[in-house]
Scaffold this motif. Structure first.
Motif, PDB file in Angstrom:
ATOM      1  N   PRO A  41       0.831  -1.214   0.000  1.00 41.25           N
ATOM      2  CA  PRO A  41       0.000   0.000   0.000  1.00 41.25           C
ATOM      3  C   PRO A  41       0.860   1.257   0.000  1.00 41.25           C
ATOM      4  N   GLY A  42       0.547   2.153  -0.916  1.00 45.67           N
ATOM      5  CA  GLY A  42       1.251   3.417  -0.990  1.00 45.67           C
ATOM      6  C   GLY A  42       2.619   3.346  -1.622  1.00 45.67           C
ATOM      7  N   LYS A  43       2.987   2.177  -2.135  1.00 44.50           N
ATOM      8  CA  LYS A  43       4.314   2.022  -2.746  1.00 44.50           C
ATOM      9  C   LYS A  43       4.181   1.600  -4.199  1.00 44.50           C
ATOM     10  N   GLU A  44       5.271   1.794  -4.940  1.00 43.70           N
ATOM     11  CA  GLU A  44       5.288   1.376  -6.336  1.00 43.70           C
ATOM     12  C   GLU A  44       5.467  -0.145  -6.431  1.00 43.70           C
ATOM     13  N   ARG A  45       5.061  -0.675  -7.567  1.00 48.09           N
ATOM     14  CA  ARG A  45       5.250  -2.103  -7.807  1.00 48.09           C
ATOM     15  C   ARG A  45       6.741  -2.404  -7.813  1.00 48.09           C
ATOM     16  N   GLU A  46       7.116  -3.498  -7.171  1.00 45.68           N
ATOM     17  CA  GLU A  46       8.518  -3.875  -6.988  1.00 45.68           C
ATOM     18  C   GLU A  46       8.798  -5.225  -7.632  1.00 45.68           C
TER      19      GLU A  46
END
Length: 120
Positions: A41-46
């Protein structure tokens, strides 16, 4: 185009293990490189891991090296992600992706994702 369905997510305590599976259908599975990605949540796809069409070329993201293992079974049209020594920061929705063999890991198809939650 290939269709992808992930399974195996769930809730696990820190230090535990889970195995994700991604079943493919619709096209010849062995014509695709496969990968796992995750998004918190709240982060870019990694990027997590990828494996080539033969299973002989494997790459991992730095945050999972030594803890996660990607593998594939072309006879079952399935790619797996064995996750060990899980940490709370591994909590995310995990997606598998497919890249046509000649595309240089150009990801053209994505699954719907499976939630992994690691409690501390």
């Amino acid at each position: 185009q290939v269709q992808l369905v992930e399974s195996g997510g769930g809730l696990v305590q820190a230090g535990g293990s889970l195995r994700l599976a991604c079943a493919a259908s619709g096209r010849t599975f062995s014509n695709y490189g496969m990968g796992w990605f995750r998004q918190a949540p709240g982060k870019e796809r990694e990027f997590v891991a990828r494996i080539n069409f033969m299973g002989t070329g494997i790459t991992y993201g730095d945050s999972v090296k030594g803890r996660f293992t990607i593998s594939r079974d072309n006879a079952k049209s399935t790619v797996y992600l064995q996750m060990t020594r899980l940490k709370p920061e591994d909590t995310a929705v995990y997606y598998c992706a497919a890249a046509p063999r000649a595309s240089g890991y150009g990801w053209t198809t994505w699954g719907q994702g499976t939630q992994v939650t690691v409690s501390s």
